[in-house]
Design a protein around this motif. Structure first.
Motif: not given
Length: 457
Positions: A51-59
């Protein structure tokens, strides 16, 4: 402690025709029973930090909007939307932003955050990193109840693992964006569960609620913008990012979506943590946990710990979500389901709770400081059979003068069980007065012995 876990990823919301396996929604508790469940290795094996990997790809702003759209509500008691709380943080103000996780779990009957931290601390740490990215924070704090030393040690070890793996520390949030996490052991006071009292304690002062406004989002820790969230609220975020907001909304109700931990305790056959969708009923939880202890029936219960108005067996089918419990006259709170059978004296139980709140009052405001003291005096007299019928009206009047008029919610918590018990069990209070003693006292009543015959046989 009973750990009700299952390997399934999703579950439907509560329904009378569903099996226990379908009613439960184990996410945070999905692998509590595995060996070394608290370790980074086991957490990664269960899609940890995905989930963190996906979150860091978002603004950051997009991430806040995503959590807001998921419908996640605070799991610490009030049920305030988590994404909206993050959105309140002012941007471009030039000040440091802080995230503070409230792990000062001390509500009587509540036991969800401590088992979660003990068995699966990395879910919280991953949630913290995601939340810090969203609110543009470079420093987070976990305020943990100091008495739970084994949990403190395990949390420190999990933080060490996260630093070593690069999830915390230098460049944790991206190139040039560092993140530090401090674990702070509190000195032990119920009032420090109130978010502004917690901030005062974290700053080294006596824990007492602050006057608001300004709210923590504007002037919180060290007078800087601060988000204060419950452990379960933050720990739920990684699964939402990993599996999607639509998956999260597929559980629970429209206004109270998702999964949550229910703490079932008291006179029940199978006490423990039950993770299911919001909207499940106490009857369903009791059915899957073995019901009340053999030979007894439910008399009254609390939906969210002792600070929430108590309910009776008439409310067994009330959906356990924020709206339905509120409509029934209580609050979902921390989902601490304390169940009491017919052998329990309501007056005695409420007296013990009232003594707790009088002891834990910080003394800052007059209604709570003076009111809880007088509530205890009246309740003790009534329990001992020394009260009068006029005392019941006096008790209700004092509770009314505390409820909604104290500096923080502690006063409301002290008044709630008294007001609700007088509503549902006034006859039992009057029985104490008329019989000049407690009818449940085995030394003076055969009624008590009769209720225990079946169990003791």
């Amino acid at each position: 402690m009973t750990l009700t876990t299952d390997n399934g990823d999703t579950a439907a919301s509560g329904g009378a025709d569903l099996s226990p396996e379908e009613l439960l929604a184990p996410v945070l508790s999905a692998f509590w029973d595995e060996e070394k469940s608290w370790s980074l290795e086991v957490y990664r094996r269960h899609e940890g930090y995905e989930g963190l990997r996906k979150a860091l790809a978002m603004a950051p702003d997009d991430l806040i909007a995503y959590v807001k759209d998921s419908g996640l509500r605070g799991r610490g008691g009030a049920g305030f939307p988590t994404g909206m709380k993050w959105q309140f943080i002012p941007q471009g103000d030039g000040k440091p932003h802080y995230l503070v996780v409230n792990a000062d779990e001390s509500e009587p009957g509540t036991c969800k955050d401590i088992p979660l931290l003990y068995a699966n601390p990395h879910s919280l740490i991953e949630g913290i990193v995601i939340a810090c990215h969203a609110i543009r924070s470079s420093h987070a704090f976990i305020y943990l109840r100091g008495e739970v030393v084994p949990v403190l040690r395990r949390l420190h070890e999990a933080v060490r693992e996260a630093y070593e793996a690069g999830y915390l520390g230098k460049n944790a949030l991206g190139e040039g964006l560092d993140l530090d996490l401090t674990v702070h052991a509190g000195a032990g006071a119920y009032i420090c569960g109130e978010e502004t009292a917690l901030l005062d304690s974290l700053e080294g002062r006596r824990g007492q609620p602050r006057l608001r406004p300004p709210f923590p989002a504007v002037a919180g820790l060290y007078a800087c913008p601060t988000v204060v969230n419950n452990v379960e609220s933050i720990a739920s975020v990684p699964a939402i990012l990993n599996k999607g907001k639509d998956w999260f909304r597929s559980m629970g109700s429209e206004k109270s979506p998702g999964f949550t931990l229910y703490s079932l305790s008291g006179h029940v056959a199978g006490p423990g943590q039950y993770e299911g969708p919001l909207g499940i009923t106490l009857r369903q939880l009791l059915d899957m946990s073995g019901g009340m202890r053999p030979g007894h029936r439910l008399k009254f219960w609390t939906p969210g710990g002792s600070s929430t108005p108590l309910l009776t067996d008439e409310h067994l089918d009330v959906p356990l979500d924020y709206e339905a419990v509120g409509a029934a006259g209580s609050m979902l709170g921390t989902k601490a389901l304390q169940c009491f059978d017919e052998t329990t004296c309501v007056v005695r139980a409420v007296t013990r709770w009232t003594e707790f709140y009088a002891h834990e009052s910080c003394g800052k405001c007059t209604p709570c400081r003076e009111g809880t003291y007088w509530l205890v005096q009246l309740m003790r007299d009534l329990e001992a059979g020394k009260g009068t019928h006029a005392d019941l009206d006096k008790l209700a009047d004092i509770a009314d003068n505390i409820n909604g008029k104290s500096f923080c919610a502690l006063g409301d918590g002290a008044a709630a069980p008294i007001i609700s018990s007088l509503h549902f069990f006034r006859a039992e209070y009057e029985q104490h007065i008329d019989e000049k003693g407690c009818p449940f006292d085995p030394a003076r009543s055969t009624a008590w012995a009769d209720t225990h015959t079946e169990v003791n046989a």
